[in-house]
Design a protein around this motif. Structure first.
Motif, short mmCIF file in Angstrom:
data_model
loop_
_atom_site.label_atom_id
_atom_site.label_comp_id
_atom_site.label_asym_id
_atom_site.label_seq_id
_atom_site.Cartn_x
_atom_site.Cartn_y
_atom_site.Cartn_z
N ARG A 1 0.84 -1.19 0.00
CA ARG A 1 0.00 0.00 0.00
C ARG A 1 0.87 1.24 0.00
N GLY A 2 0.68 2.10 -0.98
CA GLY A 2 1.46 3.33 -1.02
C GLY A 2 1.73 3.74 -2.46
N ILE A 3 2.07 5.00 -2.61
CA ILE A 3 2.34 5.55 -3.93
C ILE A 3 3.77 6.05 -3.97
N ALA A 4 4.53 5.56 -4.93
CA ALA A 4 5.91 6.04 -5.11
C ALA A 4 5.85 7.41 -5.77
N ARG A 5 6.74 8.28 -5.33
CA ARG A 5 6.80 9.62 -5.92
C ARG A 5 8.22 9.93 -6.37
N ASP A 6 8.32 10.89 -7.26
CA ASP A 6 9.62 11.30 -7.80
C ASP A 6 10.60 11.56 -6.66
N GLY A 7 11.78 10.98 -6.77
CA GLY A 7 12.84 11.25 -5.81
C GLY A 7 12.90 10.25 -4.65
N TYR A 8 11.88 9.41 -4.48
CA TYR A 8 11.92 8.44 -3.39
C TYR A 8 13.07 7.45 -3.63
N GLU A 9 13.66 7.01 -2.53
CA GLU A 9 14.77 6.05 -2.61
C GLU A 9 14.23 4.63 -2.89
N VAL A 10 15.01 3.87 -3.67
CA VAL A 10 14.66 2.48 -3.96
C VAL A 10 15.70 1.58 -3.31
N HIS A 11 15.22 0.55 -2.61
CA HIS A 11 16.12 -0.41 -1.96
C HIS A 11 16.03 -1.77 -2.64
N LEU A 12 17.20 -2.43 -2.69
CA LEU A 12 17.29 -3.82 -3.16
C LEU A 12 17.81 -4.63 -1.98
N GLU A 13 17.02 -5.58 -1.51
CA GLU A 13 17.40 -6.39 -0.36
C GLU A 13 17.86 -5.53 0.82
N GLY A 14 17.10 -4.48 1.06
CA GLY A 14 17.34 -3.65 2.23
C GLY A 14 18.42 -2.59 2.09
#
Lengths: 367, 126
Positions: free
Chosen positions: A296-309
């Motif tokens: 649940r949630g909306i990604a927005r421009d500039g949000y950080e993306v994590h791969l395996e934490g």
């Protein structure tokens, strides 16, 4: 919110304000972000038609016997392949391979090219192109000469055809024709930024208000709606079309932006080529990929993306996809992970929310 | 637009309606109109302590995220769960069905600091 007097206005500014549109400062331009509502306008374009004022976009005209040589020097796609009346998407790069802008190149004649560029980049683009003009071309920053209207959606052709003798069905996708609309000169291009069929027409600024009203009248029976920049953004995101300042900028190359298809290494030299060849040989470090939210949630421009934490990239554009009933986005990830089916986490207000990379475009119209 | 006389309003465009020591909190018609189509709501869970002027949660329109600021201090006793699946109700009925949370006030006198309907309407220029 004070009025900033320096905001630039299109010829349709008063028409937008009179219609109750919500106006925003878009890169220094006073532009309509919505009229009836972004979701309503988005649906109108997917199901019927929408009319956009995109007169803020810039136009740069290159003329002269060596016009093709200059176009080839400054852009990544192979303009020698264009026939008169044909257009293509291309990149304008710095020597280091990053984007100055993304552009549409139209071949008007052997000695004349018409380039549509982003509004807030037009002066920078003009300087960039002029500085490379060792081909004795005339380069004109022609934005003020044109208003641009986009008619997009499955009913775009039927709407516009009511106003022109030019046979629109004979114009193929990414081709254009100089004809007329309501008897006045118009450059009619079958291009767009929505993922739908449609047209972008270039007309004289003096007739923009008349054309706007006539197109809305002509499309009324189909349910056409005036459509603002808000829906333009959700539409282009569903179609995975890049937006300067988001997916691409001076720090991003076309190879990273998943736009290798507009880079033609075999066409001869062009600005940025050496840097791209070097990057290609060394292997890409990061690449653009699409994702959809699982949590649940909306990604927005500039949000950080994590791969395996672990922090691994960032969201370039994100939001709801109204036609798909999902929350989607585009992000940069290490190239090895930038393919569909990878579990990722988007950091939303310091909380990781699950998402997964997916094939793009998110939305593809039925042919 | 009708701004109920018995509600109190904040400069951040929330409203609160008192019943005993429990205040029902929502966003104003003006707020939803400025936001446009609302597609997501994030609210605190019952039991959470909230402070006047601090973030209570967020609402998201198609374009952007906006914080909701708590008009009062106290403890959340109920959140409007129906908004999770139907956030668009915030556009349709912001002063009624689409209330956000109910808060048990730590001190009932706090609401005297808030605007009444006529002051709020003057504030938003209506």
């Amino acid at each position: 919110m004070g009025e900033t007097p320096e905001l630039r206005k299109t010829p349709l500014n008063e028409v937008h304000r009179a219609s109750g549109a919500k106006m925003v400062d878009f890169g220094g331009w006073d532009m309509p972000v919505q009229y009836s509502g972004i979701l309503d306008e988005h649906a109108a374009v997917r199901r019927a038609a929408g009319l956009f004022d995109v007169s803020h976009m810039g136009e740069i005209e290159i003329r002269g016997p060596q016009a093709l040589d200059l176009v080839q020097q400054i852009s990544t796609n192979n303009a020698a392949k264009l026939q008169t009346g044909q257009a293509h998407y291309s990149g304008l790069l710095y020597d280091h391979g990053g984007f100055v802008d993304d552009i549409l190149v139209h071949k008007v004649a052997d000695d004349s090219y018409f380039i549509c560029v982003n509004a807030s980049n037009q002066d920078k683009d003009f300087e960039h192109i002029s500085a490379q003009n060792r081909f004795d071309c005339s380069v004109e920053n022609a934005g003020p000469k044109y208003a641009q209207l986009a008619i997009q959606g499955p009913k775009a052709l039927a709407t516009l055809q009511k106003l022109t003798q030019t046979d629109l069905s004979s114009i193929r996708y990414y081709w254009f024709q100089d004809g007329e609309v309501s008897g006045d000169w118009a450059r009619i291009a079958r291009t767009g930024y929505t993922g739908e069929d449609g047209f972008e027409i270039y007309v004289a600024p003096e007739v923009a208000c008349a054309r706007w009203a006539e197109i809305l009248d002509a499309g009324r029976e189909f349910g056409i709606k005036p459509t603002g920049l808000g829906a333009r953004n959700t539409l282009r995101l569903e179609a995975k079309m890049a937006l300067y300042g988001h997916e691409i900028d001076a720090s991003i190359t076309p190879l990273e932006a998943d736009l290798a298809w507009i880079v033609k290494f075999d066409k001869g030299d062009f600005t940025g080529k050496a840097a791209l060849e070097k990057q290609k040989a060394a292997g890409l470090k990061r690449k653009l990929v699409g994702f959809e939210m699982r949590g649940r949630g909306i990604a927005r421009d500039g949000y950080e993306v994590h791969l395996e934490g672990v922090p691994a990239g960032w969201v370039t554009s994100g939001g709801p996809a109204p036609a798909l009933n999902k929350n989607i986005g585009l992000c940069y990830l290490p190239a090895g992970s930038a393919q569909p089916g990878v579990a990722i986490e988007i950091m939303i207000r310091n909380q990781p929310v699950e998402a997964v990379t997916v094939p793009t475009p998110f939305y593809k119209r039925a042919k | 637009m009708n701004y109920p006389e018995n509600y109190r309003y904040t400069k951040e465009h929330e409203w609160v309606s008192m019943d005993g020591d429990v205040g029902t909190v929502g966003i104003t018609f003006h707020a939803q109109s400025e936001l446009g189509d609302i597609v997501y709501v994030d609210m605190p869970t019952p039991g959470a302590a909230v402070t006047a002027g601090e973030s209570l949660g967020s609402v998201e329109s198609v374009k952007a995220v906006s914080e909701i600021y708590s008009p009062v201090s106290g403890e959340v006793v109920e959140a409007n769960e129906t908004l999770k699946d139907a956030p668009e109700k915030l556009n349709d009925d912001p002063h009624g069905e689409a209330w956000l949370v109910k808060i048990r006030l730590s001190d009932k006198s706090q609401i005297q600091d808030l605007m009444d309907a006529s002051k709020y309407q003057a504030y938003i220029g209506e």
